[in-house]
Structure formats: C-alpha cells, structure tokens
Scaffold this motif. Structure first.
Motif, PDB file in Angstrom:
ATOM      1  N   PHE A  52       0.833  -1.204   0.000  1.00 11.23           N
ATOM      2  CA  PHE A  52       0.000   0.000   0.000  1.00 11.23           C
ATOM      3  C   PHE A  52       0.870   1.256   0.000  1.00 11.23           C
ATOM      4  CE2 PHE A  52      -2.254   3.354   2.353  1.00 11.23           C
ATOM      5  CZ  PHE A  52      -3.364   3.504   1.520  1.00 11.23           C
ATOM      6  N   ALA A  53       1.903   1.276   0.829  1.00  9.37           N
ATOM      7  CA  ALA A  53       2.779   2.445   0.932  1.00  9.37           C
ATOM      8  C   ALA A  53       3.501   2.715  -0.384  1.00  9.37           C
ATOM      9  CB  ALA A  53       3.774   2.261   2.068  1.00  9.37           C
ATOM     10  N   ALA A  54       3.819   1.671  -1.127  1.00  7.52           N
ATOM     11  CA  ALA A  54       4.507   1.835  -2.408  1.00  7.52           C
ATOM     12  C   ALA A  54       3.627   2.546  -3.428  1.00  7.52           C
ATOM     13  CB  ALA A  54       4.938   0.478  -2.946  1.00  7.52           C
ATOM     14  N   GLU A  55       2.320   2.513  -3.218  1.00 11.49           N
ATOM     15  CA  GLU A  55       1.382   3.179  -4.118  1.00 11.49           C
ATOM     16  C   GLU A  55       1.127   4.625  -3.723  1.00 11.49           C
ATOM     17  OE1 GLU A  55      -2.122   0.776  -4.112  1.00 11.49           O
ATOM     18  OE2 GLU A  55      -1.082  -0.970  -4.897  1.00 11.49           O
ATOM     19  N   ASP A  56       1.860   5.138  -2.742  1.00 10.31           N
ATOM     20  CA  ASP A  56       1.706   6.495  -2.229  1.00 10.31           C
ATOM     21  C   ASP A  56       1.717   7.513  -3.374  1.00 10.31           C
ATOM     22  OD1 ASP A  56       1.743   8.811  -0.656  1.00 10.31           O
ATOM     23  OD2 ASP A  56       3.911   8.703  -0.358  1.00 10.31           O
ATOM     24  N   PRO A  57       0.555   8.066  -3.730  1.00  6.28           N
ATOM     25  CA  PRO A  57       0.502   8.976  -4.884  1.00  6.28           C
ATOM     26  C   PRO A  57       1.207  10.313  -4.630  1.00  6.28           C
ATOM     27  CG  PRO A  57      -1.612   8.914  -3.781  1.00  6.28           C
ATOM     28  CD  PRO A  57      -0.742   7.880  -3.115  1.00  6.28           C
ATOM     29  N   ASP A  58       1.333  10.706  -3.377  1.00  9.69           N
ATOM     30  CA  ASP A  58       1.963  11.978  -3.053  1.00  9.69           C
ATOM     31  C   ASP A  58       3.483  11.873  -2.970  1.00  9.69           C
ATOM     32  OD1 ASP A  58      -0.597  13.062  -2.821  1.00  9.69           O
ATOM     33  OD2 ASP A  58      -0.700  12.580  -0.686  1.00  9.69           O
ATOM     34  N   GLY A  59       3.987  10.663  -2.896  1.00 14.58           N
ATOM     35  CA  GLY A  59       5.421  10.482  -2.773  1.00 14.58           C
ATOM     36  C   GLY A  59       5.973  10.903  -1.426  1.00 14.58           C
ATOM     37  N   THR A  60       5.124  10.882  -0.401  1.00 18.29           N
ATOM     38  CA  THR A  60       5.565  11.325   0.926  1.00 18.29           C
ATOM     39  C   THR A  60       6.254  10.225   1.721  1.00 18.29           C
ATOM     40  OG1 THR A  60       3.381  10.840   1.843  1.00 18.29           O
ATOM     41  CG2 THR A  60       3.781  13.104   1.109  1.00 18.29           C
ATOM     42  N   ILE A  61       6.086   8.986   1.312  1.00 16.29           N
ATOM     43  CA  ILE A  61       6.715   7.872   2.023  1.00 16.29           C
ATOM     44  C   ILE A  61       8.067   7.587   1.386  1.00 16.29           C
ATOM     45  CG2 ILE A  61       6.536   5.446   2.657  1.00 16.29           C
ATOM     46  CD1 ILE A  61       3.476   5.851   2.648  1.00 16.29           C
ATOM     47  N   VAL A  62       9.089   7.603   2.212  1.00 12.36           N
ATOM     48  CA  VAL A  62      10.452   7.393   1.737  1.00 12.36           C
ATOM     49  C   VAL A  62      10.803   5.914   1.844  1.00 12.36           C
ATOM     50  CG1 VAL A  62      12.880   7.964   2.102  1.00 12.36           C
ATOM     51  CG2 VAL A  62      11.115   9.714   2.452  1.00 12.36           C
ATOM     52  N   PHE A  63      11.049   5.279   0.711  1.00  6.57           N
ATOM     53  CA  PHE A  63      11.492   3.888   0.671  1.00  6.57           C
ATOM     54  C   PHE A  63      13.009   3.885   0.485  1.00  6.57           C
ATOM     55  CE2 PHE A  63       7.207   2.536   0.326  1.00  6.57           C
ATOM     56  CZ  PHE A  63       7.184   1.171   0.544  1.00  6.57           C
ATOM     57  N   ASN A  64      13.734   3.866   1.579  1.00  5.30           N
ATOM     58  CA  ASN A  64      15.178   3.732   1.474  1.00  5.30           C
ATOM     59  C   ASN A  64      15.499   2.317   1.024  1.00  5.30           C
ATOM     60  OD1 ASN A  64      15.864   6.361   2.470  1.00  5.30           O
ATOM     61  ND2 ASN A  64      15.205   5.657   4.478  1.00  5.30           N
ATOM     62  N   PRO A  65      16.619   2.115   0.345  1.00  3.77           N
ATOM     63  CA  PRO A  65      16.989   0.750  -0.019  1.00  3.77           C
ATOM     64  C   PRO A  65      17.112  -0.105   1.246  1.00  3.77           C
ATOM     65  CG  PRO A  65      18.415   2.340  -1.103  1.00  3.77           C
ATOM     66  CD  PRO A  65      17.584   3.096  -0.115  1.00  3.77           C
ATOM     67  N   PRO A  66      16.634  -1.333   1.197  1.00  4.41           N
ATOM     68  CA  PRO A  66      16.710  -2.169   2.399  1.00  4.41           C
ATOM     69  C   PRO A  66      18.152  -2.516   2.737  1.00  4.41           C
ATOM     70  CG  PRO A  66      15.905  -3.451   0.548  1.00  4.41           C
ATOM     71  CD  PRO A  66      16.004  -2.031   0.078  1.00  4.41           C
ATOM     72  N   ARG A  67      18.471  -2.397   4.019  1.00  5.99           N
ATOM     73  CA  ARG A  67      19.800  -2.786   4.492  1.00  5.99           C
ATOM     74  C   ARG A  67      19.747  -4.207   5.024  1.00  5.99           C
ATOM     75  NH1 ARG A  67      20.855   1.875   8.722  1.00  5.99           N
ATOM     76  NH2 ARG A  67      18.577   1.791   8.794  1.00  5.99           N
ATOM     77  N   SER A  68      20.895  -4.853   4.982  1.00  7.35           N
ATOM     78  CA  SER A  68      21.002  -6.208   5.523  1.00  7.35           C
ATOM     79  C   SER A  68      21.034  -6.147   7.043  1.00  7.35           C
ATOM     80  CB  SER A  68      22.276  -6.888   5.009  1.00  7.35           C
ATOM     81  OG  SER A  68      23.418  -6.255   5.584  1.00  7.35           O
ATOM     82  N   ILE A  69      20.801  -7.282   7.671  1.00  8.35           N
ATOM     83  CA  ILE A  69      20.905  -7.363   9.129  1.00  8.35           C
ATOM     84  C   ILE A  69      22.312  -6.954   9.568  1.00  8.35           C
ATOM     85  CG2 ILE A  69      20.878  -8.935  11.104  1.00  8.35           C
ATOM     86  CD1 ILE A  69      18.102  -8.422  10.160  1.00  8.35           C
ATOM     87  N   ASP A  70      23.330  -7.372   8.829  1.00  4.58           N
ATOM     88  CA  ASP A  70      24.708  -6.999   9.167  1.00  4.58           C
ATOM     89  C   ASP A  70      24.889  -5.489   9.145  1.00  4.58           C
ATOM     90  OD1 ASP A  70      25.516  -9.628   9.550  1.00  4.58           O
ATOM     91  OD2 ASP A  70      26.266  -9.851   7.504  1.00  4.58           O
ATOM     92  N   ASP A  71      24.373  -4.834   8.103  1.00  3.85           N
ATOM     93  CA  ASP A  71      24.488  -3.377   8.031  1.00  3.85           C
ATOM     94  C   ASP A  71      23.693  -2.703   9.150  1.00  3.85           C
ATOM     95  OD1 ASP A  71      26.154  -3.473   5.816  1.00  3.85           O
ATOM     96  OD2 ASP A  71      24.508  -3.183   4.381  1.00  3.85           O
ATOM     97  N   LEU A  72      22.488  -3.185   9.382  1.00  2.00           N
ATOM     98  CA  LEU A  72      21.661  -2.600  10.437  1.00  2.00           C
ATOM     99  C   LEU A  72      22.296  -2.766  11.814  1.00  2.00           C
ATOM    100  CD1 LEU A  72      18.158  -3.671   9.151  1.00  2.00           C
ATOM    101  CD2 LEU A  72      18.903  -1.316   9.548  1.00  2.00           C
ATOM    102  N   SER A  73      22.979  -3.881  12.033  1.00  2.00           N
ATOM    103  CA  SER A  73      23.575  -4.120  13.354  1.00  2.00           C
ATOM    104  C   SER A  73      24.681  -3.123  13.674  1.00  2.00           C
ATOM    105  CB  SER A  73      24.101  -5.551  13.456  1.00  2.00           C
ATOM    106  OG  SER A  73      25.213  -5.728  12.605  1.00  2.00           O
ATOM    107  N   LYS A  74      25.159  -2.389  12.678  1.00  2.00           N
ATOM    108  CA  LYS A  74      26.168  -1.350  12.887  1.00  2.00           C
ATOM    109  C   LYS A  74      25.541   0.014  13.155  1.00  2.00           C
ATOM    110  CE  LYS A  74      29.151  -3.891   9.789  1.00  2.00           C
ATOM    111  NZ  LYS A  74      29.586  -4.008   8.409  1.00  2.00           N
ATOM    112  N   ASP A  75      24.219   0.099  13.070  1.00  2.00           N
ATOM    113  CA  ASP A  75      23.485   1.348  13.271  1.00  2.00           C
ATOM    114  C   ASP A  75      23.004   1.417  14.721  1.00  2.00           C
ATOM    115  OD1 ASP A  75      21.622   3.413  13.401  1.00  2.00           O
ATOM    116  OD2 ASP A  75      20.574   2.824  11.573  1.00  2.00           O
ATOM    117  N   PRO A  76      23.543   2.355  15.516  1.00  2.00           N
ATOM    118  CA  PRO A  76      23.153   2.433  16.930  1.00  2.00           C
ATOM    119  C   PRO A  76      21.645   2.625  17.139  1.00  2.00           C
ATOM    120  CG  PRO A  76      25.058   3.821  16.505  1.00  2.00           C
ATOM    121  CD  PRO A  76      24.565   3.326  15.176  1.00  2.00           C
ATOM    122  N   ALA A  77      20.983   3.342  16.244  1.00  2.00           N
ATOM    123  CA  ALA A  77      19.534   3.537  16.378  1.00  2.00           C
ATOM    124  C   ALA A  77      18.797   2.213  16.212  1.00  2.00           C
ATOM    125  CB  ALA A  77      19.039   4.557  15.358  1.00  2.00           C
ATOM    126  N   PHE A  78      19.234   1.387  15.260  1.00  2.00           N
ATOM    127  CA  PHE A  78      18.615   0.083  15.069  1.00  2.00           C
ATOM    128  C   PHE A  78      18.873  -0.814  16.275  1.00  2.00           C
ATOM    129  CE2 PHE A  78      19.031  -4.398  13.901  1.00  2.00           C
ATOM    130  CZ  PHE A  78      17.749  -4.648  13.433  1.00  2.00           C
TER     131      PHE A  78
END
Length: 94
Positions: free
Chosen positions: A46-72
C-alpha cells in the motif's frame, strides 16, 4: 524479491506493533505475530502506491548493516526481527 527488515514489539495490551528501520514513519500492528507480519506485507504494498510520494522507501539494508546502526540496535532491544517480502518489481510494473 526484496525483503525489508521489520521490528515487531509486543505492546502492553498484548498486540504487536511493526516498524521498518529503512522506511521511516511506516508502522502497523496485529493481534498476533502472524497477523502483524501479514499486515506489514500489506502495508508495504500500500505504501509503495503512495501517490503523493511522501513515504520514503530507502533501499533495504542487511541485518549486518543494520547491526552497525546504533539507532537500530537500540530499537531492536526486546523486538522480534523479521524479514517482510516486498515485490518492488510488481509495484513498478503497475
């Protein structure tokens, strides 16, 4: 097929909330873990169909990459980490 990492937390009322570290402000919930995962997959489509383009789809990160992100790391404490399928090609074809 693309997969986004989702964090599933159990809420005080026993339901489960779902958030996506790579898609800010996109959240959903379900009464069970299975329902929360189903709702998450539907929400991505549903979010991918966002006609206004207000939803930001960042490229998905791997678990390994996310584990280096303190916020994650902080957000994932006590969470179930799940991979939610997202067929980006199907949405681009529509």
């Amino acid at each position: 097929m693309t997969h986004y990492v989702a964090l599933i937390h159990q809420d005080a009322d026993g339901s489960y909330s779902v958030s996506f570290p790579d898609i800010p402000d996109v959240v959903t919930a379900g009464e069970t873990i299975e329902e929360a995962e189903e709702e998450a997959a539907e929400l991505l489509a549903f979010a991918a169909e966002d006609p206004d383009g207000t939803i930001v789809f960042n490229p998905p990160r791997s678990i390994d990459d996310l584990s280096k992100d303190p916020a994650f790391v902080a957000a994932s404490k006590g969470a179930i980490v799940a991979l939610i399928e997202f067929d980006a090609d199907a949405d681009a074809a529509e």
